[in-house]
Write a protein that holds these residues in place. Sequence first.
Motif, short mmCIF file in Angstrom:
data_model
loop_
_atom_site.label_atom_id
_atom_site.label_comp_id
_atom_site.label_asym_id
_atom_site.label_seq_id
_atom_site.Cartn_x
_atom_site.Cartn_y
_atom_site.Cartn_z
N HIS A 137 -12.66 8.59 11.96
CA HIS A 137 -11.63 9.56 11.96
C HIS A 137 -10.47 9.67 10.59
N ASP A 138 -10.69 8.42 9.25
CA ASP A 138 -9.97 9.08 8.12
C ASP A 138 -8.92 9.73 8.97
N ILE A 139 -7.98 9.11 9.56
CA ILE A 139 -6.73 9.38 9.89
C ILE A 139 -5.56 9.12 9.12
N ASP A 140 -4.36 10.78 8.60
CA ASP A 140 -3.64 10.51 7.28
C ASP A 140 -1.79 9.30 7.91
N MET A 141 -1.81 10.26 9.34
CA MET A 141 -0.89 10.03 9.57
C MET A 141 -0.90 9.40 11.37
N ASP A 161 -2.56 2.69 4.30
CA ASP A 161 -2.02 3.58 3.51
C ASP A 161 -1.84 4.78 3.83
N VAL A 162 -1.26 4.96 5.18
CA VAL A 162 -1.16 5.72 6.26
C VAL A 162 0.13 5.26 6.69
N ASN A 163 0.44 7.29 6.83
CA ASN A 163 1.90 6.96 7.51
C ASN A 163 1.69 6.28 9.13
N ILE A 164 2.78 5.62 8.84
CA ILE A 164 3.02 5.63 10.80
C ILE A 164 4.63 5.85 11.14
N ALA A 165 4.49 6.68 12.27
CA ALA A 165 5.89 7.23 12.11
C ALA A 165 6.14 5.69 13.74
N ALA A 182 0.13 9.20 1.97
CA ALA A 182 -0.89 8.02 0.47
C ALA A 182 -2.85 7.85 0.28
N HIS A 183 -2.46 8.28 1.60
CA HIS A 183 -4.12 8.43 2.16
C HIS A 183 -4.44 9.40 2.12
N TYR A 184 -3.96 10.21 2.01
CA TYR A 184 -4.43 12.14 2.19
C TYR A 184 -4.34 11.97 1.19
N CYS A 185 -3.26 11.99 0.17
CA CYS A 185 -3.18 12.03 -1.50
C CYS A 185 -4.29 11.57 -2.46
N HIS A 207 1.15 -1.50 0.13
CA HIS A 207 0.31 0.45 0.57
C HIS A 207 1.10 0.85 -0.07
N VAL A 208 2.03 1.35 0.76
CA VAL A 208 2.60 2.16 1.25
C VAL A 208 4.36 1.91 -0.21
N GLY A 209 4.58 0.79 0.11
CA GLY A 209 5.75 1.08 -0.36
C GLY A 209 6.70 0.84 -0.04
#
Length: 344
Positions: free
Chosen positions: A211-215, A257-261, A335-338, A32-34
């Motif tokens: 809540h459709d969170i991006d990061m 497809d979110v960013n996770i730190a 990627a989720h945001y995009c 999903h995000v590479g």
Amino acid sequence: MQKDELTYWIQEKDPDKLALLYEQARVCKAQHVGNNVYLRGLIELSNVCVKDCLYCGIRQSNKEVGRYSVTLDEIRECAKIVYDKGFASLVMQSGERQDPQFVDFIEAAIRIVKQVSNNELRITLSLGEQSRETFERWNKAGAERYLLRIETSSPTLYASLHPQDHRFEDRFDCLKMLREVGYQVGTGFLIGVPGQTNEDLVNDLLFLQTHDIDMIGMGPFLLHPQAPLSQGIDYSADDNFTLGLKMIALTRLLLKDVNIASTTALHALKPQGRELGISAGANIIMPNVTPQNYRSDYALYDNKPNLQEDSLRALESYVQAQGGQVAYGKVGDSAHYCRRHIND
Ligand code: SAH
């Protein structure tokens, strides 16, 4: 992933089964995000804080910490370093203040970062709760992303972690405002905090989805000698670390497809914590670029590690060994945001 499956995994302790979970999360990440790991240079602007969160080492009532604030010149220098290193993105984090001087200072800082980087550095703010007007001003000045941890999705647990005037609803409203203003929105939780149940953690995961969170930036709860919540509790570093990894893996499998730190708190509990976070499904690392002389005073918790250059090299080799790479010069938007914006 359904609620019962999430509950099953939150309870699971068998290391062999957990290894399979992390592997699934890695496969999901690759799909999903590479396999890139993106870098964000983290500047801890100031430990002056108007809040009094019961878990935090820089809470206002802690009189044993020396308070500091960086200057605009220091921010300029940090931004240049981050840009020259090819990190492509900068996070400005701080204790919380809402006074006009602070709001103006941040606005100026955002403009400086954009200016020294030919508008190329992406900016994430992590500056706590603010008014809609402030969120708008900082966004207009150039900040594209905002990270505001809800800390827990349970209003009851939230109340037990904070003084009465810190309201769950206010923090939640801020997340809604950030979305409306147009930020890439990040949130996250304290994991393994006293009073938290497995059900709370499952609800935290579902909160991200609802809540459709991006990061996502979350991490295990850590002790601090001056934090009231650290006193007299039964604390297992191992359990909290494992819970932290599981939450990353489950977030990846649920949201895809979110960013996770992979956060500093993982690194504080285990020398290879950050790497293990990446192999459990995270794709973001935030090396600390705060001027050295201030770092020990931004003590949210005990034993906060100081990521040095050599450990960044070690991280690169680790990521490469897993078939990925540390992506220099790439901003790494969520990627989720995009995708959401393409659909708009
Ligand atoms: N003031 C800003 C950002 C600074 S605090 C804000 O409120 O958003 C950043 C994060 O550090 C907090 O959201 C909290 O989740 C985390 N933190 C604070 N104390 C901690 C502790 N004892 N253990 C682990 N994480 C902690």
